[in-house]
Design a protein around this motif. Structure first.
Motif, short mmCIF file in Angstrom:
data_model
loop_
_atom_site.label_atom_id
_atom_site.label_comp_id
_atom_site.label_asym_id
_atom_site.label_seq_id
_atom_site.Cartn_x
_atom_site.Cartn_y
_atom_site.Cartn_z
N UNK A 226 7.96 2.31 -6.76
CA UNK A 226 7.89 2.99 -5.46
C UNK A 226 8.36 2.01 -4.39
N UNK A 227 9.28 2.46 -3.54
CA UNK A 227 9.80 1.64 -2.45
C UNK A 227 9.38 2.24 -1.12
N UNK A 228 8.96 1.38 -0.21
CA UNK A 228 8.64 1.77 1.17
C UNK A 228 9.57 1.03 2.12
N UNK A 229 10.15 1.76 3.04
CA UNK A 229 10.94 1.16 4.11
C UNK A 229 10.12 1.25 5.39
N UNK A 230 9.74 0.11 5.94
CA UNK A 230 8.95 0.09 7.15
C UNK A 230 9.85 0.17 8.37
N UNK A 231 9.32 0.68 9.46
CA UNK A 231 10.06 0.68 10.71
C UNK A 231 10.21 -0.76 11.20
N UNK A 232 11.39 -1.13 11.73
CA UNK A 232 11.64 -2.52 12.13
C UNK A 232 10.60 -3.01 13.12
N UNK A 233 10.16 -4.26 12.93
CA UNK A 233 9.19 -4.87 13.83
C UNK A 233 9.31 -6.38 13.72
N UNK A 234 8.86 -7.07 14.77
CA UNK A 234 8.92 -8.53 14.78
C UNK A 234 7.54 -9.09 14.46
N UNK A 235 7.13 -8.97 13.22
CA UNK A 235 5.83 -9.47 12.82
C UNK A 235 5.96 -10.31 11.57
N UNK A 236 4.86 -10.92 11.19
CA UNK A 236 4.85 -11.77 10.02
C UNK A 236 5.28 -10.99 8.78
N UNK A 237 6.12 -11.60 7.99
CA UNK A 237 6.67 -10.94 6.80
C UNK A 237 5.59 -10.78 5.74
N UNK A 238 5.44 -9.57 5.15
CA UNK A 238 4.46 -9.39 4.08
C UNK A 238 4.89 -10.16 2.84
N UNK A 239 3.94 -10.41 1.96
CA UNK A 239 4.21 -11.15 0.73
C UNK A 239 3.67 -10.38 -0.46
N UNK A 240 4.19 -10.70 -1.64
CA UNK A 240 3.71 -10.07 -2.86
C UNK A 240 2.21 -10.32 -3.00
N UNK A 241 1.49 -9.26 -3.33
CA UNK A 241 0.05 -9.36 -3.46
C UNK A 241 -0.72 -8.85 -2.27
N UNK A 242 -0.06 -8.70 -1.12
CA UNK A 242 -0.75 -8.18 0.07
C UNK A 242 -1.21 -6.75 -0.19
N UNK A 243 -2.47 -6.48 0.09
CA UNK A 243 -3.04 -5.14 -0.13
C UNK A 243 -3.00 -4.32 1.15
N UNK A 244 -3.01 -3.00 1.00
CA UNK A 244 -2.93 -2.13 2.16
C UNK A 244 -3.58 -0.79 1.88
N UNK A 245 -3.87 -0.09 2.96
CA UNK A 245 -4.31 1.31 2.92
C UNK A 245 -3.23 2.13 3.60
N UNK A 246 -2.70 3.11 2.90
CA UNK A 246 -1.61 3.92 3.45
C UNK A 246 -2.07 5.35 3.64
N UNK A 247 -1.60 5.97 4.72
CA UNK A 247 -1.95 7.36 5.02
C UNK A 247 -0.68 8.18 5.18
N UNK A 248 -0.77 9.45 4.82
CA UNK A 248 0.38 10.35 4.87
C UNK A 248 0.90 10.48 6.30
N UNK A 249 2.18 10.85 6.40
CA UNK A 249 2.79 11.03 7.71
C UNK A 249 3.17 12.48 7.95
N UNK A 250 3.63 12.76 9.14
CA UNK A 250 4.00 14.12 9.53
C UNK A 250 5.24 14.06 10.41
N UNK A 251 6.18 14.99 10.18
CA UNK A 251 7.39 15.03 11.00
C UNK A 251 7.24 15.91 12.22
#
Length: 296
Positions: A226-251
């Motif tokens: 599964x691939x996720x493309x994040x919206x561009x931002x100037x923040x610290x780059x994620x690394x392998x192993x970083x955990x997250x909680x993801x929620x569905x989106x709406x158009x």
């Protein structure tokens, strides 16, 4: 118009003055920082203003009318008070900055010249330039409801009323690999349909981005991956192993609200709003004018 205290006004009318500028910055998280172009620390109005950052300002301008006045403030990122990671994390976005004129020989004599908010921040060569915008810029912001066919609520907020933290609409995962700072291969989402989390949000629960939020652009399945493309931002780059909680989106479309979320009664747009063709059209033989909805 700035009103100067009597003592400061008398000092300014003298042959020689001992004045400097101070900037009191209040971030959205209520952290207060003080900076000055003087060569030593000053305590003014209960705030300590430090010269360590090398703050300097461009020409300031006050105009009559509703135009937005701006002034740039420069500083060094090497200071202990200004951290590049905090700027990248957005902690200084929309912060309030008060500009004070201070008699450094008698700090009790000061006047507030202006109050502004931080707009655009640019970084180069170990320094930053922050644009300060006058309060008039608030008049350029959209206030109240916007009449459009699409919903203007955020998925899951008090107006939308949809509960996102339920099975099927939120999940936990982890970063498997990072192709680019905004393109991630992740685990934990293999059971969800392609595009299910597009336009959704990610809350990072570990790693350098912990406690921050990112926004998903696209969600694609590549075989078992599964691939996720994040919206561009100037923040610290994620690394392998970083955990997250993801929620569905709406158009924000009515059909999505009705079919994916079953939340049509709380849709905050106007899907049956006639378009330009309908508004400027006229009756033509064969057309249907039964008063039915434009969007079924």
């Amino acid at each position: 118009m700035t009103v100067y205290p009597e003592a400061l006004a008398a000092h300014l009318e003298g042959e020689a003055t001992t004045v400097c500028h101070c900037w009191r910055l209040t971030r959205r998280d209520a952290v207060v920082k003080g900076f000055t172009d003087h060569d030593r620390d000053l305590t003014v109005d209960g705030t300590v203003f430090r010269p360590l950052t090398g703050f300097s300002a461009t020409e300031a301008r006050d105009t009559l009318g509703l135009a937005v006045d701006t002034v740039d403030v420069e500083g060094a990122l090497s200071s202990d008070d200004i951290d590049e990671a905090d700027i990248a994390a957005g902690l200084y976005d929309d912060a309030t900055v008060e500009t004070l004129l201070v008699n450094w020989a008698a700090p009790a004599q000061f006047a507030k010249l202006r109050s502004a908010t931080i707009g655009r921040i640019t970084r180069r060569d170990g320094a930053f330039v922050a644009e300060l915008k006058s309060r008039m810029h608030a008049l350029d912001q959209v206030n109240g409801r916007v009449i459009s066919r699409r919903c203007d609520a955020e998925l899951g907020d008090a107006r939308c009323r949809f509960v996102l933290d339920q099975p099927g609409f939120s999940a936990t995962g982890a970063v498997v690999s990072v192709a680019t700072p905004d393109r991630l291969r992740v685990s934990g989402l293999g059971s969800f349909a392609d595009g299910w989390f597009a336009l959704g949000t990610i809350e990072w629960t570990s790693g350098a981005r912990a406690a921050s939020k990112s926004y998903v652009g696209t969600h694609r399945k590549s075989g078992a991956a599964v691939d996720l493309m994040l919206q561009p931002e100037e923040r610290t780059m994620p690394e392998a192993g970083d955990a997250f909680l993801i929620r569905a989106g709406c158009d924000k479309a009515f059909a999505t609200c009705r079919e994916r979320f079953g939340n049509a009664l709380n849709f905050q747009g106007f899907p049956h709003l006639p378009g330009n063709d309908a508004a400027y059209g006229y009756a033509v033989d064969g057309d249907v004018f039964d008063g039915g909805p434009l969007v079924p």
